[in-house]
Write a protein that holds these residues in place. Structure first.
Motif, PDB file in Angstrom:
ATOM      1  N   ARG A 115       0.827  -1.207   0.000  1.00 36.40           N
ATOM      2  CA  ARG A 115       0.000   0.000   0.000  1.00 36.40           C
ATOM      3  C   ARG A 115       0.860   1.254   0.000  1.00 36.40           C
ATOM      4  NH1 ARG A 115      -5.370   1.505   3.407  1.00 36.40           N
ATOM      5  NH2 ARG A 115      -5.270   3.770   3.104  1.00 36.40           N
ATOM      6  N   HIS A 116       1.943   1.253   0.764  1.00 29.02           N
ATOM      7  CA  HIS A 116       2.736   2.481   0.870  1.00 29.02           C
ATOM      8  C   HIS A 116       3.463   2.820  -0.430  1.00 29.02           C
ATOM      9  CE1 HIS A 116       6.033  -0.436   1.941  1.00 29.02           C
ATOM     10  NE2 HIS A 116       6.742   0.421   1.219  1.00 29.02           N
ATOM     11  N   ASP A 149       0.076   4.610  -2.393  1.00 27.16           N
ATOM     12  CA  ASP A 149      -0.877   5.442  -1.653  1.00 27.16           C
ATOM     13  C   ASP A 149      -0.461   6.908  -1.781  1.00 27.16           C
ATOM     14  OD1 ASP A 149      -2.773   6.520  -0.039  1.00 27.16           O
ATOM     15  OD2 ASP A 149      -2.202   5.441   1.780  1.00 27.16           O
ATOM     16  N   LYS A 165      -1.817   9.447  -0.577  1.00 23.65           N
ATOM     17  CA  LYS A 165      -2.041  10.215   0.649  1.00 23.65           C
ATOM     18  C   LYS A 165      -1.367   9.574   1.853  1.00 23.65           C
ATOM     19  CE  LYS A 165      -6.480  11.983  -1.011  1.00 23.65           C
ATOM     20  NZ  LYS A 165      -7.946  12.119  -0.742  1.00 23.65           N
ATOM     21  N   GLY A 166      -0.483   8.640   1.607  1.00 25.38           N
ATOM     22  CA  GLY A 166       0.212   7.983   2.691  1.00 25.38           C
ATOM     23  C   GLY A 166       1.289   8.852   3.306  1.00 25.38           C
ATOM     24  N   GLU A 167       1.811   8.390   4.423  1.00 22.28           N
ATOM     25  CA  GLU A 167       2.825   9.161   5.145  1.00 22.28           C
ATOM     26  C   GLU A 167       4.080   9.356   4.307  1.00 22.28           C
ATOM     27  OE1 GLU A 167       3.594   7.308   8.838  1.00 22.28           O
ATOM     28  OE2 GLU A 167       1.564   7.582   9.638  1.00 22.28           O
ATOM     29  N   LEU A 224      -6.765  -0.182  -2.250  1.00 28.56           N
ATOM     30  CA  LEU A 224      -5.921  -0.162  -1.059  1.00 28.56           C
ATOM     31  C   LEU A 224      -6.553  -1.003   0.035  1.00 28.56           C
ATOM     32  CD1 LEU A 224      -5.085   3.660  -0.960  1.00 28.56           C
ATOM     33  CD2 LEU A 224      -3.786   1.824  -2.045  1.00 28.56           C
ATOM     34  N   ASP A 257      -0.647  -3.851   4.756  1.00 33.87           N
ATOM     35  CA  ASP A 257       0.086  -2.975   3.847  1.00 33.87           C
ATOM     36  C   ASP A 257       0.119  -3.634   2.467  1.00 33.87           C
ATOM     37  OD1 ASP A 257       1.650  -1.098   2.656  1.00 33.87           O
ATOM     38  OD2 ASP A 257       3.423  -1.415   3.905  1.00 33.87           O
TER      39      ASP A 257
END
Length: 428
Positions: A75-76, A79, A81-83, A128, A133
């Motif tokens: 996911r990371h 993504d 909008k991920g960190e 997602l 993850d």
């Protein structure tokens, strides 16, 4: 062997030789598994111009080996909008609020294979996971030169010390890098120039499993020793059979001791995610069943050819050329034929002086007797076919100094002996 019989045999031998040569020169299962790995790129654009991007690795998913319909990754990696993505944006636009950035930023996701870019619609094709993850990218166009990965089932879950291989595109292995974003006319040119994505560009590292079923946030992981780096995220961890046993996700580094711990999400978590989204995949059970049916079919075909070769008879002319004609077998001699000519049936089993008994025949059977017999006399050794009755002086079973013998009498076609009569026995 005649010419018409040798042609099928030579044909079968040629096929077997070609199969052996193919097997000898074929890739190993681990090497073949590289064909199910692709590169993933997430590019963030401002007014259609790239401002930053991140890369990872993906696993080709499909219900048949040559039909890739989806790509699985972390996911990371995708993504927007991920960190990790927001951190990259903050570096590119220091001091600008995150909400303002997200209003102007466009996310574009690419699947890369062999230098070809397959762009997918981010809002429509990216799925997602809320649990692990993991992420899925649906494909609108099949990927050329790639095949679906084989996902290991629970029965093939690795154990501690099992050998595993991490496959992916770590960013540190890229040969070229550039910070001159303005020098590129577009995103496609940028990715093609900076990110090699051929099978030969993959990095494969070997290690062993050190822990299994490690629970982190309710998700099960495998801890392993195969080196991974940033860019390996979302790539497969495979066993010696080339089956995916995990999805490489986390890397923990102790800066003081320079030690690393590599973690991969277990394949069961990926299978659960695929089934939740109704996406077909290729499991190890499906491959085994298909291979088993293929082996059975090949064996049946080979057996059929062999039977046809063996049942093929020689021509009649070949048999006549020998000048010998087989004689017909004489008819069997029965008791009725002896009666017709007035002769008595021979009874070699009846000892001298004993009257014949008139009883019906019995069911064929074999009787095995265990006993101890004395040493045979010189005359008995000279005439092994002679039979002596029990009262003729021969050693009885259990006599001192005798040796163990096994006696078998076959009553097939014989008449039943009266009560108390002795029975013929043959030393084995």
């Amino acid at each position: 062997m005649t010419a018409h019989r040798s042609i099928p045999a030579l044909f079968v031998a040629l096929i077997l030789a070609l199969c052996c040569r193919t097997c000898a020169s074929a890739e190993t299962p681990v090497q073949r598994s590289r064909g199910s790995v692709v590169r993933i790129a997430l590019v963030l654009c401002w007014d259609a111009q790239p401002v930053t991007f991140s890369t990872g690795t993906g696993i080709c998913i499909g219900e048949r080996q040559n039909a890739v319909s989806c790509v699985a990754t972390n996911r990371h990696v995708v993504d927007a909008k991920g960190e990790d993505t927001l951190a990259l944006l903050a570096e590119s636009f220091p001091g600008m609020p995150v909400a303002e950035l997200l209003r102007h930023i466009e996310a574009r996701v690419f699947v890369m294979a062999g230098g070809v870019l397959y762009e997918q619609d981010y809002n429509r094709d990216v799925i997602l996971s809320e649990r692990a993850d993991l992420a899925l990218i649906r494909l609108s166009t099949p990927i050329e030169g790639r095949s679906s990965a084989i996902l290991a089932d629970s029965s093939a879950s690795p154990d501690v010390t099992d050998v595993v291989y991490a496959i992916g595109y770590p960013g540190l292995a890229d040969l070229r890098a550039s910070d001159n974003w303005a020098g590129y006319a577009g995103v496609e040119t940028l990715l093609s120039d900076l990110l090699p994505s051929g099978i030969g560009d993959l990095t494969l590292t070997q290690g062993s499993v050190s822990r299994v079923h490690v629970s982190i946030g309710g998700v099960r992981f495998l801890q392993h020793e195969a080196n991974i780096s940033p860019g390996n995220s979302g790539g497969p961890l495979v066993n010696t059979a080339g089956q995916v046993v995990g999805v490489n996700t986390k890397l923990y580094v102790d800066t003081e001791t320079a030690s690393k711990i590599q973690m991969a999400i277990e394949t069961d978590e990926l299978i659960r995610f695929l089934e939740q989204n109704n996406i077909a995949y290729l499991s190890a059970k499906d491959v085994k069943a298909g291979a088993g049916r293929l082996y059975v079919f090949c064996a049946a075909a080979a057996l059929a050819v062999l039977v046809l070769i063996l049942r093929r008879k020689r021509p009649a002319a070949a048999a006549a050329g020998t000048g010998r004609v087989p004689s017909p077998a004489p008819p069997p001699v029965s008791k009725a034929s002896f009666t017709a000519v007035g002769a008595a049936m021979p009874e070699p089993d009846r000892p001298a002086g004993k009257p014949a008994a008139s009883v019906g025949t019995v069911t064929p059977s074999v009787h095995v007797h265990m006993g101890r017999a004395g040493a045979k006399s010189a005359s008995a050794a000279a005439a092994p076919s002679a039979v002596s009755p029990p009262d003729s002086g021969a050693s009885a079973p259990g006599a001192e100094g005798g040796r163990a013998e096994v006696h078998v009498s076959d009553s097939f076609g014989k008449t039943k002996k009266p009560e108390g009569e002795w029975e013929e026995h043959v030393d084995l």
